[in-house]
Design a protein around this motif. Structure first.
Motif, PDB file in Angstrom:
ATOM      1  N   LEU A 100      -0.088  16.206 -15.501  1.00 38.93           N
ATOM      2  CA  LEU A 100       1.248  15.635 -15.274  1.00 38.93           C
ATOM      3  C   LEU A 100       1.925  15.257 -16.585  1.00 38.93           C
ATOM      4  N   VAL A 101       1.193  14.571 -17.451  1.00 39.90           N
ATOM      5  CA  VAL A 101       1.775  14.133 -18.718  1.00 39.90           C
ATOM      6  C   VAL A 101       2.224  15.335 -19.544  1.00 39.90           C
ATOM      7  N   GLN A 102       1.455  16.422 -19.503  1.00 46.88           N
ATOM      8  CA  GLN A 102       1.845  17.629 -20.231  1.00 46.88           C
ATOM      9  C   GLN A 102       3.088  18.275 -19.615  1.00 46.88           C
ATOM     10  N   CYS A 103       3.057  18.460 -18.301  1.00 48.40           N
ATOM     11  CA  CYS A 103       4.119  19.233 -17.641  1.00 48.40           C
ATOM     12  C   CYS A 103       5.435  18.477 -17.513  1.00 48.40           C
ATOM     13  N   ARG A 104       5.404  17.167 -17.714  1.00 49.63           N
ATOM     14  CA  ARG A 104       6.677  16.430 -17.647  1.00 49.63           C
ATOM     15  C   ARG A 104       7.587  16.800 -18.817  1.00 49.63           C
ATOM     16  N   HIS A 105       7.034  17.477 -19.835  1.00 49.73           N
ATOM     17  CA  HIS A 105       7.836  17.896 -20.981  1.00 49.73           C
ATOM     18  C   HIS A 105       8.543  19.233 -20.744  1.00 49.73           C
ATOM     19  N   LEU A 106       8.399  19.786 -19.541  1.00 51.68           N
ATOM     20  CA  LEU A 106       9.179  20.966 -19.181  1.00 51.68           C
ATOM     21  C   LEU A 106      10.644  20.581 -19.048  1.00 51.68           C
ATOM     22  N   PRO A 107      11.575  21.540 -19.040  1.00 51.58           N
ATOM     23  CA  PRO A 107      12.991  21.210 -18.902  1.00 51.58           C
ATOM     24  C   PRO A 107      13.289  20.326 -17.692  1.00 51.58           C
ATOM     25  N   ASP A 108      14.400  19.590 -17.770  1.00 54.49           N
ATOM     26  CA  ASP A 108      14.713  18.563 -16.777  1.00 54.49           C
ATOM     27  C   ASP A 108      14.837  19.091 -15.353  1.00 54.49           C
ATOM     28  N   ASP A 109      15.190  20.364 -15.181  1.00 50.79           N
ATOM     29  CA  ASP A 109      15.364  20.873 -13.822  1.00 50.79           C
ATOM     30  C   ASP A 109      14.048  21.357 -13.210  1.00 50.79           C
ATOM     31  N   ALA A 110      12.946  21.211 -13.926  1.00 49.06           N
ATOM     32  CA  ALA A 110      11.638  21.517 -13.343  1.00 49.06           C
ATOM     33  C   ALA A 110      11.212  20.345 -12.464  1.00 49.06           C
ATOM     34  N   ARG A 111      10.724  20.641 -11.271  1.00 46.00           N
ATOM     35  CA  ARG A 111      10.287  19.611 -10.332  1.00 46.00           C
ATOM     36  C   ARG A 111       8.767  19.660 -10.221  1.00 46.00           C
ATOM     37  N   LEU A 112       8.131  18.506 -10.334  1.00 52.87           N
ATOM     38  CA  LEU A 112       6.671  18.444 -10.336  1.00 52.87           C
ATOM     39  C   LEU A 112       6.131  17.788  -9.074  1.00 52.87           C
ATOM     40  N   ILE A 113       5.117  18.404  -8.522  1.00 52.07           N
ATOM     41  CA  ILE A 113       4.382  17.851  -7.386  1.00 52.07           C
ATOM     42  C   ILE A 113       3.003  17.468  -7.909  1.00 52.07           C
ATOM     43  N   ALA A 114       2.599  16.234  -7.661  1.00 51.64           N
ATOM     44  CA  ALA A 114       1.296  15.756  -8.119  1.00 51.64           C
ATOM     45  C   ALA A 114       0.287  15.885  -6.996  1.00 51.64           C
ATOM     46  N   SER A 115      -0.731  16.695  -7.212  1.00 50.06           N
ATOM     47  CA  SER A 115      -1.833  16.775  -6.260  1.00 50.06           C
ATOM     48  C   SER A 115      -3.122  16.962  -7.037  1.00 50.06           C
ATOM     49  N   GLY A 116      -4.235  16.804  -6.359  1.00 48.71           N
ATOM     50  CA  GLY A 116      -5.530  16.869  -7.005  1.00 48.71           C
ATOM     51  C   GLY A 116      -6.114  15.475  -7.105  1.00 48.71           C
ATOM     52  N   GLY A 117      -6.760  15.017  -6.035  1.00 50.27           N
ATOM     53  CA  GLY A 117      -7.383  13.698  -6.057  1.00 50.27           C
ATOM     54  C   GLY A 117      -6.439  12.548  -5.787  1.00 50.27           C
ATOM     55  N   ILE A 118      -5.303  12.823  -5.150  1.00 48.83           N
ATOM     56  CA  ILE A 118      -4.396  11.747  -4.746  1.00 48.83           C
ATOM     57  C   ILE A 118      -4.960  11.141  -3.462  1.00 48.83           C
ATOM     58  N   ARG A 119      -5.562   9.971  -3.577  1.00 49.20           N
ATOM     59  CA  ARG A 119      -6.305   9.411  -2.452  1.00 49.20           C
ATOM     60  C   ARG A 119      -5.710   8.129  -1.896  1.00 49.20           C
ATOM     61  N   ASN A 120      -4.921   7.413  -2.680  1.00 52.73           N
ATOM     62  CA  ASN A 120      -4.447   6.112  -2.219  1.00 52.73           C
ATOM     63  C   ASN A 120      -3.069   5.800  -2.795  1.00 52.73           C
ATOM     64  N   SER A 121      -2.575   4.616  -2.451  1.00 57.28           N
ATOM     65  CA  SER A 121      -1.205   4.239  -2.822  1.00 57.28           C
ATOM     66  C   SER A 121      -1.021   4.123  -4.325  1.00 57.28           C
ATOM     67  N   ILE A 122      -2.008   3.623  -5.024  1.00 58.07           N
ATOM     68  CA  ILE A 122      -1.831   3.476  -6.477  1.00 58.07           C
ATOM     69  C   ILE A 122      -1.855   4.829  -7.176  1.00 58.07           C
ATOM     70  N   ASP A 123      -2.586   5.790  -6.607  1.00 57.08           N
ATOM     71  CA  ASP A 123      -2.523   7.163  -7.135  1.00 57.08           C
ATOM     72  C   ASP A 123      -1.110   7.727  -6.980  1.00 57.08           C
ATOM     73  N   ILE A 124      -0.504   7.469  -5.826  1.00 47.84           N
ATOM     74  CA  ILE A 124       0.865   7.942  -5.583  1.00 47.84           C
ATOM     75  C   ILE A 124       1.826   7.327  -6.595  1.00 47.84           C
ATOM     76  N   VAL A 125       1.741   6.009  -6.760  1.00 40.18           N
ATOM     77  CA  VAL A 125       2.639   5.302  -7.674  1.00 40.18           C
ATOM     78  C   VAL A 125       2.474   5.804  -9.101  1.00 40.18           C
ATOM     79  N   LYS A 126       1.247   5.907  -9.567  1.00 38.45           N
ATOM     80  CA  LYS A 126       1.030   6.339 -10.948  1.00 38.45           C
ATOM     81  C   LYS A 126       1.477   7.785 -11.158  1.00 38.45           C
ATOM     82  N   SER A 127       1.333   8.627 -10.143  1.00 42.88           N
ATOM     83  CA  SER A 127       1.805  10.008 -10.250  1.00 42.88           C
ATOM     84  C   SER A 127       3.310  10.053 -10.440  1.00 42.88           C
ATOM     85  N   LEU A 128       4.034   9.240  -9.676  1.00 42.38           N
ATOM     86  CA  LEU A 128       5.488   9.209  -9.796  1.00 42.38           C
ATOM     87  C   LEU A 128       5.909   8.638 -11.143  1.00 42.38           C
TER      88      LEU A 128
END
Length: 336
Positions: A242-270
């Motif tokens: 995620l940290v790497q891919c957030r440097h893609l151009p602004d119109d790129a949309r990222l979906i975080a998956s891979g071990g998202i198990r709970n609410s704090i995982d969701i928050v930190k991904s966003l």
């Protein structure tokens, strides 16, 4: 063979014991003791694929193609409808080869209805015509093309020739009139690969990092020739991807998956740059082991805790949440 393999994938997922580290635990976000917010007014809705969704989470691709899979998809689709969240179906390759498998995928749209978001799914080597047919089957709002190199190499009957995959993805991006999502299946997408996908016309990337469902282990449980257990730790942790891919151009949309198990995982991904998070394996375990009510309770409790965490951070909506300051620590800081 595909029907048997899909059933084995579900059964073997439930047998897996190796759990990798997403490194989301190395993301520090600070408590806000003075949020000045009304908890009941916190808004978890956001926009995805041009539609409003109630929560920044989606049910990611899991299965399809058999009676067993159809029952799972019915329950997952019902959850998606009740909670107002998107759902991606499992790989529809089997539906392109076997008409008897089509209903296990069509049932998702039938339950979700026209207002919901349903995402078709095929391999990155699918043709343009196959992509269009996959979208047609589920009346998809988008199509997800999966990159499963590591899985195929461990699979005894898997593919071995991966030439031309990027060109193929570019052709689908140009010739299919629905948004295209490219996702890994649990080993992560680096910035370099993300940029190559972006340059090929892809604007939605599901990073599907290391730390969740491990298809090397799942396929290793099916294999009787070579022991691949030493490769269980292979992949880019979800947080690092995620940290790497957030440097893609602004119109790129990222979906975080891979071990998202709970609410704090969701928050930190966003907070790290994802537009939404996605769950699959953890939800599947709750569903298979405890039934629909158990799976629903799992999702609803985490969505409630999402609001609690937003309150603790002083963020009234998802756009504010995504601007939360954070610090990287530990191994994640070293990698970045």
């Amino acid at each position: 063979m595909r029907r048997v393999r899909k059933k084995e994938h579900i059964e073997n997922y439930l047998k897996t014991s190796y759990r990798g580290d997403t490194l989301l635990g190395d993301v520090f976000i600070a408590h806000n003791a003075l949020p000045e917010l009304n908890f009941d007014e916190i808004d978890t809705s956001t926009e995805f694929l041009g539609k409003k969704i109630n929560n920044p989470i989606m049910i990611n691709a899991m299965t399809g193609g058999s009676d067993f899979s159809q029952e799972i998809n019915k329950d997952l689709a019902t959850l998606a409808k009740e909670l107002g969240i998107p759902m991606a179906v499992g790989s529809e390759t089997i539906a392109l080869e076997d008409d008897d498998s089509v209903e296990s995928f069509k049932v998702v749209r039938e339950i979700v209805g026209p207002e919901g978001i349903v995402i078709a799914n095929l391999s990155g080597i699918a043709s343009v015509d196959e992509a269009k047919r996959a979208i047609e089957i589920v009346q998809g709002d988008a199509i997800q093309l999966h990159l499963n190199l590591a899985q195929e190499l461990v699979m005894e009957e898997g593919d071995r020739d991966f030439r031309g995959v990027l060109k193929n993805i570019e052709e689908i991006a140009k010739n299919v009139d629905k948004p295209l999502i490219v996702k890994e299946v649990g080993f992560g997408i680096s910035y370099v690969v993300g940029k190559r996908l972006y340059d090929a016309g892809v604007r939605y990337i599901d990073i599907s990092g290391y730390g969740g469902t491990n298809f090397i282990e799942i396929e290793n449980l099916r294999s009787h020739e070579v022991d691949f257990s030493e490769l269980y730790s292979w992949g880019i942790p979800t947080a690092a991807s995620l940290v790497q891919c957030r440097h893609l151009p602004d119109d790129a949309r990222l979906i975080a998956s891979g071990g998202i198990r709970n609410s704090i995982d969701i928050v930190k991904s966003l907070v790290l740059g994802a537009d939404i998070a996605a769950v699959s394996g953890e939800l599947l375990a709750y569903l298979v082991h405890g039934g629909y009510a158990n799976a629903k309770d799992y999702l609803e409790s985490n969505l409630y805790k999402l609001k609690v965490l937003m309150m603790l951070l002083g963020k009234g909506n998802i756009q504010e949440l995504k601007k939360t300051e954070y610090k990287l620590t530990g191994k994640l800081k070293e990698i970045i």
